[in-house]
Design a protein around this motif. Structure first.
Motif, PDB file in Angstrom:
ATOM      1  N   HIS A   1       0.858  -1.185   0.000  1.00  0.00           N
ATOM      2  CA  HIS A   1       0.000   0.000   0.000  1.00  0.00           C
ATOM      3  C   HIS A   1       0.893   1.233   0.000  1.00  0.00           C
ATOM      4  O   HIS A   1       1.561   1.512   1.004  1.00  0.00           O
ATOM      5  N   VAL A   2       0.924   1.940  -1.132  1.00  0.00           N
ATOM      6  CA  VAL A   2       1.705   3.169  -1.231  1.00  0.00           C
ATOM      7  C   VAL A   2       0.817   4.296  -0.722  1.00  0.00           C
ATOM      8  O   VAL A   2      -0.028   4.838  -1.447  1.00  0.00           O
ATOM      9  N   ILE A   3       1.026   4.644   0.542  1.00  0.00           N
ATOM     10  CA  ILE A   3       0.236   5.694   1.179  1.00  0.00           C
ATOM     11  C   ILE A   3       0.716   7.050   0.669  1.00  0.00           C
ATOM     12  O   ILE A   3      -0.072   7.987   0.476  1.00  0.00           O
ATOM     13  N   GLY A   4       2.028   7.123   0.452  1.00  0.00           N
ATOM     14  CA  GLY A   4       2.666   8.311  -0.081  1.00  0.00           C
ATOM     15  C   GLY A   4       4.105   7.967  -0.379  1.00  0.00           C
ATOM     16  O   GLY A   4       4.562   6.848  -0.074  1.00  0.00           O
ATOM     17  N   PRO A   5       4.865   8.887  -1.006  1.00  0.00           N
ATOM     18  CA  PRO A   5       6.278   8.614  -1.239  1.00  0.00           C
ATOM     19  C   PRO A   5       6.980   8.300   0.079  1.00  0.00           C
ATOM     20  O   PRO A   5       6.782   9.004   1.080  1.00  0.00           O
ATOM     21  N   TYR A   6       7.752   7.224   0.091  1.00  0.00           N
ATOM     22  CA  TYR A   6       8.494   6.782   1.275  1.00  0.00           C
ATOM     23  C   TYR A   6       7.574   6.422   2.448  1.00  0.00           C
ATOM     24  O   TYR A   6       7.970   6.516   3.621  1.00  0.00           O
ATOM     25  N   ASP A   7       6.367   5.995   2.134  1.00  0.00           N
ATOM     26  CA  ASP A   7       5.387   5.629   3.167  1.00  0.00           C
ATOM     27  C   ASP A   7       4.570   4.464   2.631  1.00  0.00           C
ATOM     28  O   ASP A   7       3.524   4.653   1.995  1.00  0.00           O
ATOM     29  N   VAL A   8       5.099   3.260   2.867  1.00  0.00           N
ATOM     30  CA  VAL A   8       4.525   2.057   2.262  1.00  0.00           C
ATOM     31  C   VAL A   8       4.210   1.049   3.351  1.00  0.00           C
ATOM     32  O   VAL A   8       5.056   0.748   4.203  1.00  0.00           O
ATOM     33  N   HIS A   9       3.005   0.514   3.314  1.00  0.00           N
ATOM     34  CA  HIS A   9       2.656  -0.582   4.211  1.00  0.00           C
ATOM     35  C   HIS A   9       2.730  -1.868   3.400  1.00  0.00           C
ATOM     36  O   HIS A   9       1.990  -2.050   2.431  1.00  0.00           O
ATOM     37  N   ALA A  10       3.670  -2.741   3.771  1.00  0.00           N
ATOM     38  CA  ALA A  10       3.890  -3.993   3.038  1.00  0.00           C
ATOM     39  C   ALA A  10       3.341  -5.156   3.852  1.00  0.00           C
ATOM     40  O   ALA A  10       3.607  -5.263   5.049  1.00  0.00           O
ATOM     41  N   TRP A  11       2.596  -6.020   3.182  1.00  0.00           N
ATOM     42  CA  TRP A  11       1.972  -7.160   3.875  1.00  0.00           C
ATOM     43  C   TRP A  11       2.104  -8.394   3.005  1.00  0.00           C
ATOM     44  O   TRP A  11       1.978  -8.323   1.777  1.00  0.00           O
ATOM     45  N   ARG A  12       2.356  -9.518   3.655  1.00  0.00           N
ATOM     46  CA  ARG A  12       2.436 -10.770   2.927  1.00  0.00           C
ATOM     47  C   ARG A  12       1.748 -11.873   3.716  1.00  0.00           C
ATOM     48  O   ARG A  12       1.862 -11.939   4.931  1.00  0.00           O
ATOM     49  N   LEU A  13       1.042 -12.721   3.001  1.00  0.00           N
ATOM     50  CA  LEU A  13       0.460 -13.919   3.589  1.00  0.00           C
ATOM     51  C   LEU A  13       0.984 -15.103   2.799  1.00  0.00           C
ATOM     52  O   LEU A  13       0.839 -15.162   1.575  1.00  0.00           O
ATOM     53  N   SER A  14       1.626 -16.024   3.491  1.00  0.00           N
ATOM     54  CA  SER A  14       2.143 -17.221   2.822  1.00  0.00           C
ATOM     55  C   SER A  14       1.967 -18.397   3.763  1.00  0.00           C
ATOM     56  O   SER A  14       1.610 -18.229   4.928  1.00  0.00           O
ATOM     57  N   ALA A  15       2.267 -19.563   3.270  1.00  0.00           N
ATOM     58  CA  ALA A  15       2.089 -20.773   4.079  1.00  0.00           C
ATOM     59  C   ALA A  15       2.979 -20.754   5.313  1.00  0.00           C
ATOM     60  O   ALA A  15       2.646 -21.333   6.348  1.00  0.00           O
ATOM     61  N   THR A  16       4.127 -20.050   5.205  1.00  0.00           N
ATOM     62  CA  THR A  16       5.071 -20.044   6.327  1.00  0.00           C
ATOM     63  C   THR A  16       4.845 -18.864   7.268  1.00  0.00           C
ATOM     64  O   THR A  16       5.476 -18.765   8.308  1.00  0.00           O
ATOM     65  N   ALA A  17       3.958 -17.943   6.897  1.00  0.00           N
ATOM     66  CA  ALA A  17       3.762 -16.753   7.728  1.00  0.00           C
ATOM     67  C   ALA A  17       2.722 -17.026   8.808  1.00  0.00           C
ATOM     68  O   ALA A  17       2.030 -18.041   8.791  1.00  0.00           O
ATOM     69  N   ALA A  18       2.611 -16.106   9.753  1.00  0.00           N
ATOM     70  CA  ALA A  18       1.598 -16.198  10.797  1.00  0.00           C
ATOM     71  C   ALA A  18       0.207 -16.149  10.166  1.00  0.00           C
ATOM     72  O   ALA A  18       0.048 -15.782   9.013  1.00  0.00           O
ATOM     73  N   GLU A  19      -0.788 -16.510  10.952  1.00  0.00           N
ATOM     74  CA  GLU A  19      -2.157 -16.644  10.444  1.00  0.00           C
ATOM     75  C   GLU A  19      -2.647 -15.377   9.733  1.00  0.00           C
ATOM     76  O   GLU A  19      -3.332 -15.460   8.718  1.00  0.00           O
ATOM     77  N   ASP A  20      -2.301 -14.214  10.276  1.00  0.00           N
ATOM     78  CA  ASP A  20      -2.755 -12.968   9.670  1.00  0.00           C
ATOM     79  C   ASP A  20      -1.693 -12.345   8.773  1.00  0.00           C
ATOM     80  O   ASP A  20      -1.843 -11.212   8.330  1.00  0.00           O
ATOM     81  N   GLY A  21      -0.637 -13.057   8.505  1.00  0.00           N
ATOM     82  CA  GLY A  21       0.414 -12.551   7.632  1.00  0.00           C
ATOM     83  C   GLY A  21       1.455 -11.753   8.393  1.00  0.00           C
ATOM     84  O   GLY A  21       1.425 -11.641   9.613  1.00  0.00           O
ATOM     85  N   GLU A  22       2.420 -11.224   7.670  1.00  0.00           N
ATOM     86  CA  GLU A  22       3.469 -10.395   8.247  1.00  0.00           C
ATOM     87  C   GLU A  22       3.397  -9.024   7.577  1.00  0.00           C
ATOM     88  O   GLU A  22       3.116  -8.932   6.378  1.00  0.00           O
ATOM     89  N   GLU A  23       3.650  -7.994   8.359  1.00  0.00           N
ATOM     90  CA  GLU A  23       3.538  -6.660   7.787  1.00  0.00           C
ATOM     91  C   GLU A  23       4.639  -5.748   8.314  1.00  0.00           C
ATOM     92  O   GLU A  23       5.123  -5.920   9.437  1.00  0.00           O
ATOM     93  N   PHE A  24       5.023  -4.799   7.454  1.00  0.00           N
ATOM     94  CA  PHE A  24       6.094  -3.879   7.769  1.00  0.00           C
ATOM     95  C   PHE A  24       5.744  -2.499   7.231  1.00  0.00           C
ATOM     96  O   PHE A  24       5.109  -2.383   6.185  1.00  0.00           O
ATOM     97  N   HIS A  25       6.211  -1.482   7.922  1.00  0.00           N
ATOM     98  CA  HIS A  25       6.109  -0.138   7.373  1.00  0.00           C
ATOM     99  C   HIS A  25       7.473   0.188   6.769  1.00  0.00           C
ATOM    100  O   HIS A  25       8.496   0.120   7.450  1.00  0.00           O
TER     101      HIS A  25
END
Lengths: 146, 120
Positions: free
Chosen positions: B69-93
């Motif tokens: 999610h590109v909220i703005g330049p240099y402001d991105v919310h990254a999220w991933r859901l995979s078989a190896t990730a936690a139930e709700d996925g992993e996320e980073f700013h």
């Protein structure tokens, strides 16, 4: 039954609230542009993106919705009323299901453009967004322009 | 690029409410971000507009889901859901280091290649 006016701050702006006149069993409609549909290999079909249930930014930012019972009480068919602009689709939730996710369902009329407008406020975490997508009813399938 | 161009030309209210077009600055940033993080053989992303001139770049493959999610330049919310990730996925700013995303996309590409090989 018309809703009581929503609460406002000293500047006359509507503040986030959970309106008691919107019952848990009432329909809450969220318009979805065809631009917000994505293909998912896992289901081999298109579905709404999580962006479809993302609120707008700002201190009182929420997710715009249309309140179904108000549309119907005004004599309109909600499935055709929300078709602005053309090709739009819609998801439908029960107000109670939104509240179960910790969200507030409020009344935010926009006069004269949309007197049936509501807003959903709260924390739209990724978990909540994905939950909303899983409980949403596809109310109107968007038509994609040719 | 053509998709980003389309999203920058959307009319106000394209979402049925009052959303503006994707901002040119967000689109440019997104393009540069993809250029730095996306391997050549990565599946093509899907790009959707947001309610505030923002945008989201997403992949939904059999192996995983990635949403940037590109909220703005240099402001991105990254999220991933995979078989190896936690139930709700992993996320980073993220701001300007997309190493994590590059890793995710490399895994996605490898999984896609492996799937095609086993199907052949």
């Amino acid at each position: 039954m018309p809703l009581d006016p929503p609460p406002r701050d000293a500047n006359g702006e509507i503040v986030p609230h959970d309106h008691p006149g919107i019952g848990d069993g009432e329909g809450v409609i969220r318009r979805i542009s065809p631009l917000l549909w994505v293909y998912d290999e896992k289901i081999q079909a298109e579905r709404p993106s999580s962006m479809a249930v993302k609120p707008s930014s700002g201190p009182n930012g929420g997710m715009s919705v249309d309140l179904q019972h108000l549309i119907e009480e005004a004599g309109h068919d909600p499935k055709t009323f929300i078709l602005t602009p053309p090709y739009i689709g819609a998801l439908r939730f029960l107000a109670g299901a939104l509240r179960e996710q910790g969200l507030k369902v409020g009344y935010e009329p926009i006069i004269p453009a949309n007197p049936f407008h509501g807003e959903v406020w709260g924390t739209f975490s990724k978990k909540v967004q994905n939950k909303l997508l899983s409980i949403a009813e596809i109310f109107v399938v968007p038509n994609k322009p040719k | 690029m053509s998709r980003l161009g389309e999203l920058c030309k959307l009319e106000d209210g394209w979402d049925g409410y009052c959303a503006p077009a994707v901002s040119f600055f967000n689109a440019t940033f997104a393009l540069n971000m993809l250029g730095s993080a996306c391997p050549m053989d990565a599946p093509a992303p899907q790009i959707v507009p947001g309610p505030d001139g923002d945008l989201q770049i997403e992949w939904h493959t059999a192996a995983m889901d990635i949403e940037l999610h590109v909220i703005g330049p240099y402001d991105v919310h990254a999220w991933r859901l995979s078989a190896t990730a936690a139930e709700d996925g992993e996320e980073f700013h993220l701001t300007n280091d997309f190493t994590i995303v590059a890793g995710w996309l490399a895994e996605m590409s490898e999984a896609a290649i492996a799937a095609r090989s086993s199907a052949a």
